[in-house]
Design an enzyme around this catalytic site. Structure first.
Site, PDB file in Angstrom:
ATOM      1  N   GLY A 142      -5.441   3.782   2.678  1.00  0.00           N
ATOM      2  CA  GLY A 142      -4.855   4.171   3.969  1.00  0.00           C
ATOM      3  C   GLY A 142      -5.878   4.215   5.085  1.00  0.00           C
ATOM      4  O   GLY A 142      -5.851   5.101   5.931  1.00  0.00           O
ATOM      5  N   SER A 143      -6.785   3.234   5.108  1.00  0.00           N
ATOM      6  CA  SER A 143      -7.934   3.308   6.019  1.00  0.00           C
ATOM      7  C   SER A 143      -7.714   2.603   7.349  1.00  0.00           C
ATOM      8  O   SER A 143      -8.631   2.538   8.165  1.00  0.00           O
ATOM      9  CB  SER A 143      -9.152   2.678   5.351  1.00  0.00           C
ATOM     10  OG  SER A 143      -9.314   3.181   4.065  1.00  0.00           O
ATOM     11  N   SER A 144      -6.538   2.032   7.562  1.00  0.00           N
ATOM     12  CA  SER A 144      -6.347   1.261   8.795  1.00  0.00           C
ATOM     13  C   SER A 144      -6.527   2.123  10.035  1.00  0.00           C
ATOM     14  O   SER A 144      -6.255   3.326  10.022  1.00  0.00           O
ATOM     15  CB  SER A 144      -4.960   0.602   8.799  1.00  0.00           C
ATOM     16  OG  SER A 144      -5.007  -0.580   8.029  1.00  0.00           O
ATOM     17  N   THR A 183      -2.629  -2.602   6.625  1.00  0.00           N
ATOM     18  CA  THR A 183      -1.850  -2.484   7.864  1.00  0.00           C
ATOM     19  C   THR A 183      -2.517  -3.144   9.068  1.00  0.00           C
ATOM     20  O   THR A 183      -1.853  -3.855   9.834  1.00  0.00           O
ATOM     21  CB  THR A 183      -1.596  -0.985   8.151  1.00  0.00           C
ATOM     22  OG1 THR A 183      -0.801  -0.468   7.089  1.00  0.00           O
ATOM     23  CG2 THR A 183      -0.874  -0.795   9.464  1.00  0.00           C
ATOM     24  N   ASP A 237      -3.392  -4.038  -6.538  1.00  0.00           N
ATOM     25  CA  ASP A 237      -3.366  -2.771  -5.803  1.00  0.00           C
ATOM     26  C   ASP A 237      -2.097  -2.008  -6.204  1.00  0.00           C
ATOM     27  O   ASP A 237      -1.012  -2.603  -6.315  1.00  0.00           O
ATOM     28  CB  ASP A 237      -3.354  -3.091  -4.298  1.00  0.00           C
ATOM     29  CG  ASP A 237      -3.527  -1.857  -3.427  1.00  0.00           C
ATOM     30  OD1 ASP A 237      -4.124  -0.868  -3.886  1.00  0.00           O
ATOM     31  OD2 ASP A 237      -3.072  -1.908  -2.264  1.00  0.00           O
ATOM     32  N   HIS A 238      -2.220  -0.727  -6.423  1.00  0.00           N
ATOM     33  CA  HIS A 238      -1.073   0.141  -6.720  1.00  0.00           C
ATOM     34  C   HIS A 238      -0.150  -0.365  -7.828  1.00  0.00           C
ATOM     35  O   HIS A 238       1.074  -0.414  -7.641  1.00  0.00           O
ATOM     36  CB  HIS A 238      -0.242   0.417  -5.461  1.00  0.00           C
ATOM     37  CG  HIS A 238      -0.922   1.374  -4.548  1.00  0.00           C
ATOM     38  ND1 HIS A 238      -1.086   2.707  -4.844  1.00  0.00           N
ATOM     39  CD2 HIS A 238      -1.526   1.183  -3.353  1.00  0.00           C
ATOM     40  CE1 HIS A 238      -1.757   3.289  -3.859  1.00  0.00           C
ATOM     41  NE2 HIS A 238      -2.048   2.396  -2.961  1.00  0.00           N
ATOM     42  N   GLY A 251       0.155   2.773   5.638  1.00  0.00           N
ATOM     43  CA  GLY A 251       1.185   2.186   6.498  1.00  0.00           C
ATOM     44  C   GLY A 251       0.882   2.260   7.983  1.00  0.00           C
ATOM     45  O   GLY A 251      -0.157   2.770   8.404  1.00  0.00           O
TER      46      GLY A 251
END
Ligand code: 13P
Length: 320
Positions: free
Chosen positions: A223-225, A268, A83-84, A189
């Site tokens: 960023g789906s948390s 996250t 990832d990333h 995050g």
């Protein structure tokens, strides 16, 4: 079942109209929780690690052990994904350690944190694709800038630069990526949106437009948390100090899947429930020092949350 590539996992998801969860793991215990959830849910899974985000002295050792653990789940369809990756060398190293998929995130300059030029993004992504495809490995690129902190070296990116659908079509044509991370309103995050309406910020119309330009490319939501409020409350009731923050709600994620999202990244939420369970246990049993007693409830919490997400994303039962 052998390890599969991202393209294989997402082709099946496209055919079935669901999304595969990509869960960030920081150590072997967390990987165990994710893999157990996948086995019990009969779900395909993407196990992902970010370069530099692990507690071990030797990253190569960690990646080798992680791969061995994933392979040992021979009844689970699993992708091992970087990832990333922010540098060419991160991706090459991951491929050398047996990852079946890598993300090269060249949307931002690794040194300045500023959005990089389209040309730079294309050039770096294309070079990773050439190396990876020659070895049967899939590649995820990113166009646009997703908010929040992505890697250990990052500052928090405040600004979201939304993905332009026409530019996305050019990007895929020029790079030949298998999957594309799109900036459509989410943020990485535990500190996401300051109001509960944050979950309404996902731009479904934009996802649909990008998908119509890119019928053969799989779209990825970072960023789906959701930032479970009970986990935040438990952390704060037991010595933590997380600010009020809200993530994506379930309806928005499911609308995103209906609009064409096929990979959903989540780190996250897992880390929040893990930390909440750990803090609660240590507060309730202040004299406990035996790791087997301490670690069991965080791992169970992470496994249950992961299994819940697999049901929500529609991937549970897909490998039955
Ligand atoms: P969250 O921080 O919302 O879990 O997103 C993780 C992610 O997108 C990793 O790439």
């Amino acid at each position: 079942m052998p390890l599969i590539t991202l393209r294989e996992a997402l082709t099946a998801a496209e055919d079935g109209g669901y999304a595969v969860g990509a869960f960030n793991v920081s150590d072997l215990n967390q990987a165990y929780s994710v893999l157990e959830a996948a086995r019990q849910s009969k779900s395909p899974v993407i196990v992902q690690s970010i370069a530099g985000m692990n507690p071990y002295a030797d990253e190569g050792w960690w990646w080798d052990r992680l791969r061995e653990l994933v392979v040992s789940y021979d009844d689970v369809s699993a992708v091992l994904h970087l990832d990333h990756g922010s540098r060419y060398t991160d991706c090459i190293r991951a491929i050398e350690h047996g990852f079946t998929s890598v993300m090269i995130d060249a949307s931002r300059d690794v040194k300045t944190g500023e959005a990089s030029t389209f040309e730079h993004n294309v050039e770096l992504t294309r070079s990773v694709v050439e190396y990876a495809h020659a070895r049967g490995v899939s590649v995820e690129g990113e166009l646009g800038t997703i908010g929040g902190a992505e890697t250990p070296e990052d500052g928090v990116v405040e600004e979201i630069v939304f993905t332009d659908p026409m530019q996305a079509a050019d990007f895929v044509r020029l790079t030949d990526v298998d999957a594309l991370a799109v900036a459509v309103g989410t943020s990485h995050g535990s500190v996401k949106f300051t109001d509960a309406e944050g979950g309404q910020r996902l731009r479904i119309g934009l996802i649909e437009k990008i998908k119509s330009e890119l019928p053969q490319t799989y779209l990825v939501l970072h960023g789906s948390s959701s930032v479970p409020q009970d986990a935040v409350a438990t952390i704060n009731a037991n010595g933590g100090s997380l600010p009020e923050s809200y993530g994506l709600n379930l309806e928005q994620k499911q609308e995103g899947i209906a609009a064409g999202i096929r990979k959903i990244n989540q780190g996250t939420d897992s880390h929040l429930v893990w930390t909440a369970a750990l803090r609660e246990l240590l507060a309730k049993r202040p004299s406990e020092v035996e790791p087997s007693q301490i670690l069991s409830s965080p791992l169970t919490a992470m496994q249950e949350l992961t299994a819940q997400r697999m049901r929500e994303f529609g991937s549970a039962g897909q490998t039955a």
